[in-house]
Write a protein that holds these residues in place. Structure first.
Motif, mmCIF file in Angstrom:
data_model
loop_
_atom_site.group_PDB
_atom_site.id
_atom_site.type_symbol
_atom_site.label_atom_id
_atom_site.label_comp_id
_atom_site.label_asym_id
_atom_site.label_seq_id
_atom_site.Cartn_x
_atom_site.Cartn_y
_atom_site.Cartn_z
ATOM 1 N N PHE A 64 0.792 -1.262 0.053
ATOM 2 C CA PHE A 64 0.156 0.009 -0.185
ATOM 3 C C PHE A 64 0.679 1.189 0.072
ATOM 4 O O PHE A 64 0.608 2.031 -0.636
ATOM 5 N N TRP A 65 1.902 1.408 0.940
ATOM 6 C CA TRP A 65 2.578 2.621 0.964
ATOM 7 C C TRP A 65 3.540 2.685 -0.286
ATOM 8 O O TRP A 65 3.905 3.821 -0.638
ATOM 9 N N THR A 66 4.080 1.660 -0.627
ATOM 10 C CA THR A 66 4.947 1.750 -1.693
ATOM 11 C C THR A 66 4.403 1.966 -2.979
ATOM 12 O O THR A 66 4.892 2.789 -3.746
ATOM 13 N N TYR A 67 3.333 1.448 -3.196
ATOM 14 C CA TYR A 67 2.346 1.953 -4.447
ATOM 15 C C TYR A 67 2.179 3.226 -4.384
ATOM 16 O O TYR A 67 2.368 3.902 -5.434
ATOM 17 N N ASN A 68 1.521 3.645 -3.535
ATOM 18 C CA ASN A 68 1.232 5.244 -3.269
ATOM 19 C C ASN A 68 2.393 6.110 -3.594
ATOM 20 O O ASN A 68 2.235 7.051 -4.029
ATOM 21 N N ALA A 69 3.404 5.808 -2.898
ATOM 22 C CA ALA A 69 4.695 6.716 -3.071
ATOM 23 C C ALA A 69 5.124 6.435 -4.689
ATOM 24 O O ALA A 69 5.488 7.987 -4.937
ATOM 25 N N GLY A 70 5.111 5.587 -5.115
ATOM 26 C CA GLY A 70 5.561 5.443 -6.523
ATOM 27 C C GLY A 70 4.541 6.009 -7.340
ATOM 28 O O GLY A 70 4.946 6.787 -8.195
ATOM 29 N N LEU A 71 3.225 6.129 -7.129
ATOM 30 C CA LEU A 71 2.291 6.823 -7.806
ATOM 31 C C LEU A 71 2.445 8.281 -7.970
ATOM 32 O O LEU A 71 2.315 9.001 -8.753
ATOM 33 N N ILE A 72 2.479 8.749 -6.460
ATOM 34 C CA ILE A 72 2.567 10.155 -6.270
ATOM 35 C C ILE A 72 4.057 10.546 -7.004
ATOM 36 O O ILE A 72 3.985 11.829 -7.749
ATOM 37 N N LEU A 73 4.970 10.060 -6.690
ATOM 38 C CA LEU A 73 6.412 10.525 -7.461
ATOM 39 C C LEU A 73 6.105 10.510 -8.850
ATOM 40 O O LEU A 73 6.586 11.401 -9.362
ATOM 41 N N THR A 74 5.741 9.547 -9.484
ATOM 42 C CA THR A 74 5.410 9.469 -11.129
ATOM 43 C C THR A 74 4.689 10.469 -11.347
ATOM 44 O O THR A 74 5.071 11.365 -12.249
ATOM 45 N N ALA A 75 3.592 10.788 -11.018
ATOM 46 C CA ALA A 75 2.619 11.697 -11.286
ATOM 47 C C ALA A 75 3.172 13.197 -11.018
ATOM 48 O O ALA A 75 2.991 13.977 -11.919
ATOM 49 N N ALA A 76 3.962 13.417 -9.929
ATOM 50 C CA ALA A 76 4.305 14.739 -9.564
ATOM 51 C C ALA A 76 5.617 15.139 -10.668
ATOM 52 O O ALA A 76 5.419 16.132 -11.099
ATOM 53 N N MET A 77 6.186 14.120 -11.087
ATOM 54 C CA MET A 77 7.337 14.255 -12.017
ATOM 55 C C MET A 77 6.728 14.583 -13.506
ATOM 56 O O MET A 77 7.156 15.434 -14.162
ATOM 57 N N MET A 78 5.637 14.110 -13.885
ATOM 58 C CA MET A 78 4.768 14.239 -15.005
ATOM 59 C C MET A 78 4.182 15.541 -14.890
ATOM 60 O O MET A 78 4.455 16.330 -15.941
ATOM 61 N N VAL A 79 3.901 16.106 -13.821
ATOM 62 C CA VAL A 79 3.219 17.432 -13.812
ATOM 63 C C VAL A 79 4.471 18.512 -14.115
ATOM 64 O O VAL A 79 4.538 19.449 -14.692
ATOM 65 N N VAL A 80 5.574 18.161 -13.296
ATOM 66 C CA VAL A 80 6.861 19.063 -13.329
ATOM 67 C C VAL A 80 7.210 19.102 -14.794
ATOM 68 O O VAL A 80 7.315 20.261 -15.487
#
Length: 150
Positions: free
Chosen positions: A74-90
């Motif tokens: 749960f925590w690894t998945y959320n960290a990975g998705l948030i990190l990926t999406a944030a970098m896509m936004v940047v």
């Protein structure tokens, strides 16, 4: 189970808002062409909203949270998705602003997010395997524990 429900709901809201942001930001900057912002919407809705709804169903059927690996998933998945999406936004915002020389750190960090997502998927399958085929010769069938002979 509540964590999965509320996380899925949050990704649905953020996914819809990211689509709105993409439309308004590119329109406001008079940008035409491809940008990473255009796919943040679908990533959040698919990987956040839909995948976590499927995991919620698996939780209801097999009580995945009883596996010690589930919390790691749960925590690894959320960290990975948030990190990926944030970098896509940047990266997308830099594209819209016309930056031609984007630091290699941005796709590198997004790659780390994808690695975390992959690790999380392996953890999910290990947790599911544990609940289906069991450690200690127990498994879950339709929500009821069944002791296996053998």
């Amino acid at each position: 189970m509540k964590k999965l429900f509320y996380s899925s709901f949050a990704y649905m809201v953020v996914g819809v808002l990211s689509g709105l942001f993409y439309r308004e930001y590119t329109k406001g900057k008079s940008f035409e062409g491809f940008t990473q912002l255009s796919v943040v919407h679908t990533h959040l809705l698919t990987l956040g909203f839909i995948v976590l709804l499927i995991v919620l169903i698996l939780e209801k059927l097999f009580t995945l949270s009883k596996s010690r690996l589930f919390s790691w998933f749960f925590w690894t998945y959320n960290a990975g998705l948030i990190l990926t999406a944030a970098m896509m936004v940047v990266h997308g915002m830099l594209q819209v602003q016309g930056a031609t020389d984007v630091s290699a750190a941005i796709p590198g960090i997004a790659g780390l997010g994808h690695i975390l997502l992959s690790v999380a998927m392996v953890l999910l399958f290990l947790a599911l395997r544990t609940r289906l085929f069991g450690a200690g010769k127990e498994r879950v069938d339709g929500g009821a524990k069944v002791a296996l002979k053998g």
